[in-house]
Scaffold this motif. Structure first.
Motif, PDB file in Angstrom:
ATOM      1  N   GLU A 106       0.823  -1.213   0.000  1.00 45.53           N
ATOM      2  CA  GLU A 106       0.000   0.000   0.000  1.00 45.53           C
ATOM      3  C   GLU A 106       0.855   1.260   0.000  1.00 45.53           C
ATOM      4  OE1 GLU A 106      -2.904  -0.160   3.106  1.00 45.53           O
ATOM      5  OE2 GLU A 106      -3.837  -1.958   2.284  1.00 45.53           O
ATOM      6  N   LYS A 107       1.813   1.341   0.921  1.00 44.72           N
ATOM      7  CA  LYS A 107       2.646   2.540   1.015  1.00 44.72           C
ATOM      8  C   LYS A 107       3.596   2.672  -0.163  1.00 44.72           C
ATOM      9  CE  LYS A 107       4.887   3.133   4.754  1.00 44.72           C
ATOM     10  NZ  LYS A 107       5.639   2.944   5.983  1.00 44.72           N
ATOM     11  N   ASP A 108       4.080   1.561  -0.674  1.00 44.09           N
ATOM     12  CA  ASP A 108       5.082   1.583  -1.734  1.00 44.09           C
ATOM     13  C   ASP A 108       4.554   0.906  -2.997  1.00 44.09           C
ATOM     14  OD1 ASP A 108       6.962   2.811   0.039  1.00 44.09           O
ATOM     15  OD2 ASP A 108       7.204   0.855   0.977  1.00 44.09           O
ATOM     16  N   ALA A 109       3.384   1.333  -3.413  1.00 41.93           N
ATOM     17  CA  ALA A 109       2.724   0.733  -4.570  1.00 41.93           C
ATOM     18  C   ALA A 109       3.574   0.848  -5.835  1.00 41.93           C
ATOM     19  CB  ALA A 109       1.360   1.377  -4.788  1.00 41.93           C
ATOM     20  N   ALA A 110       4.338   1.920  -5.977  1.00 41.15           N
ATOM     21  CA  ALA A 110       5.164   2.102  -7.177  1.00 41.15           C
ATOM     22  C   ALA A 110       6.226   1.008  -7.272  1.00 41.15           C
ATOM     23  CB  ALA A 110       5.823   3.479  -7.162  1.00 41.15           C
ATOM     24  N   VAL A 111       6.851   0.687  -6.159  1.00 42.73           N
ATOM     25  CA  VAL A 111       7.861  -0.379  -6.156  1.00 42.73           C
ATOM     26  C   VAL A 111       7.179  -1.723  -6.393  1.00 42.73           C
ATOM     27  CG1 VAL A 111       9.587  -1.591  -4.779  1.00 42.73           C
ATOM     28  CG2 VAL A 111       9.427   0.881  -4.651  1.00 42.73           C
ATOM     29  N   ALA A 112       6.052  -1.932  -5.742  1.00 36.91           N
ATOM     30  CA  ALA A 112       5.320  -3.187  -5.918  1.00 36.91           C
ATOM     31  C   ALA A 112       4.936  -3.386  -7.382  1.00 36.91           C
ATOM     32  CB  ALA A 112       4.078  -3.199  -5.033  1.00 36.91           C
TER      33      ALA A 112
END
Length: 81
Positions: A68-74
């Motif tokens: 959720e917090k790091d959706a771009a990396v995910a």
């Protein structure tokens, strides 16, 4: 003690890839208030910390990717929703 399991964010993702020859990532969703889920998440972090201590000298890094917090990396890793 030293925290060897690092949160992976869009800002530090590439730097971590350069820093470690091998980077193991745990993709997770934040625990949802449930005491059991929170405890499970804490245990996962402890196991990763132990593995990181053992493999630190071998150049293996460990990171946590919060979906959720790091959706771009995910998303970069193919785990985005």
């Amino acid at each position: 003690g030293k925290d060897r399991v690092v949160p992976v964010t869009p800002k530090n993702y590439k730097a971590l890839l350069k820093r470690f020859p091998v980077l193991a990532l745990l993709h997770h969703r934040p625990p949802q208030g449930d005491r059991g889920a929170l405890r499970h998440h804490e245990m996962e972090e402890l196991v990763l910390e132990l593995a990181a201590q053992v493999l630190e000298d071998k150049g293996v890094g460990f990171g946590l990717v919060d979906s959720e917090k790091d959706a771009a990396v995910a998303k970069k890793l193919g785990k985005g929703d």
